[in-house]
Motif scaffolding. Structure first.
Motif: not given
Length: 241
Positions: A138-140, A142-143, A224, A226-227
């Protein structure tokens, strides 16, 4: 890649045409030679686009060409157009003189998102590792949504034979929304599975919902949020709880 809010998805597919073919719109494909890898999502995409515009497969000539040879076929005039996914579509647009993108996505009857698959035995034995994986995923994602050009440069480490300018174009032709919703299974059942049955790629119907396990995505969203903050919310009626 996909979109949890829509009942269609083929954003990473395009139709690229030769300038000399004088094709101004989809109906201009009538009587033309179209290159694509037969039996793939590219063919389903093209047939869906033709149907939307009142045309049938018999209105065009489909030529089976593997992905590595599509750009060459278009450049040499072996075909008048190609239907293909990225990054081949962007390579054809940017490397074939006079070529243009006739259409990107736009297939209302198509549903062909990317998927992340595992086995039930892996879920049972490695649930914690999968939870950590999904947080990183999920973080990647979004990045990538926020850094297309930098992500394209990273892609160059793993995808051989594609120039950076092509990758920067290609990476923008998908939606990086890793979420699933109740619409996901419903649309697989309504669009993808009937198409596979009609093409004899499935021996019998299945219920896509039996293969969807949202627990890891839901854990990531709770842990998380925020992601996911830059994505439009999924309507409550379509959310997994």
């Amino acid at each position: 890649h996909g979109d949890a809010l829509r009942d269609n998805y083929a954003d990473n597919n395009s139709i690229i045409v030769r300038g000399a073919a004088n094709i101004a719109d989809i109906r201009g494909l009538r009587g033309k030679r179209i290159g694509l890898p037969r039996g793939t999502g590219a063919e389903g995409y093209l047939l869906g686009i033709l149907s939307q515009n009142g045309m049938s497969p018999s209105d065009v000539t489909l030529i089976n060409i593997g992905p590595p040879n599509l750009v060459t076929g278009l450049r040499q005039g072996d075909v008048d157009a190609i239907a293909m996914w990225e990054p081949v579509a962007s390579a054809a647009e940017l490397r074939v003189p006079g070529a243009s993108r006739l259409l990107a996505g736009g297939c209302n009857s198509c549903y062909d998102p990317g998927t992340v698959l595992t086995a039930r035995s892996v879920i049972a034995q490695n649930a914690e590792a999968l939870r950590r994986f999904w947080l990183a995923f999920a973080e990647s994602e979004q990045w990538v949504r926020q850094n297309f050009d930098a992500a394209a440069e990273i892609n160059m480490r793993w995808i051989q034979g594609v120039d950076l300018d092509i990758m920067k174009s290609a990476i923008r032709r998908s939606r990086y929304d890793p979420r699933v919703s109740r619409l996901t299974g419903a649309t697989y059942n309504a669009r993808t599975i009937p198409a596979l049955l009609a093409d004899r790629r499935l021996p019998r119907t299945v219920d896509a919902n039996t293969a969807i396990d949202p627990q890891f995505y839901l854990h990531a969203q709770r842990t998380a949020p925020q992601f996911f903050a830059d994505l439009p919310p999924i309507p409550e009626a379509q959310r997994f709880q």
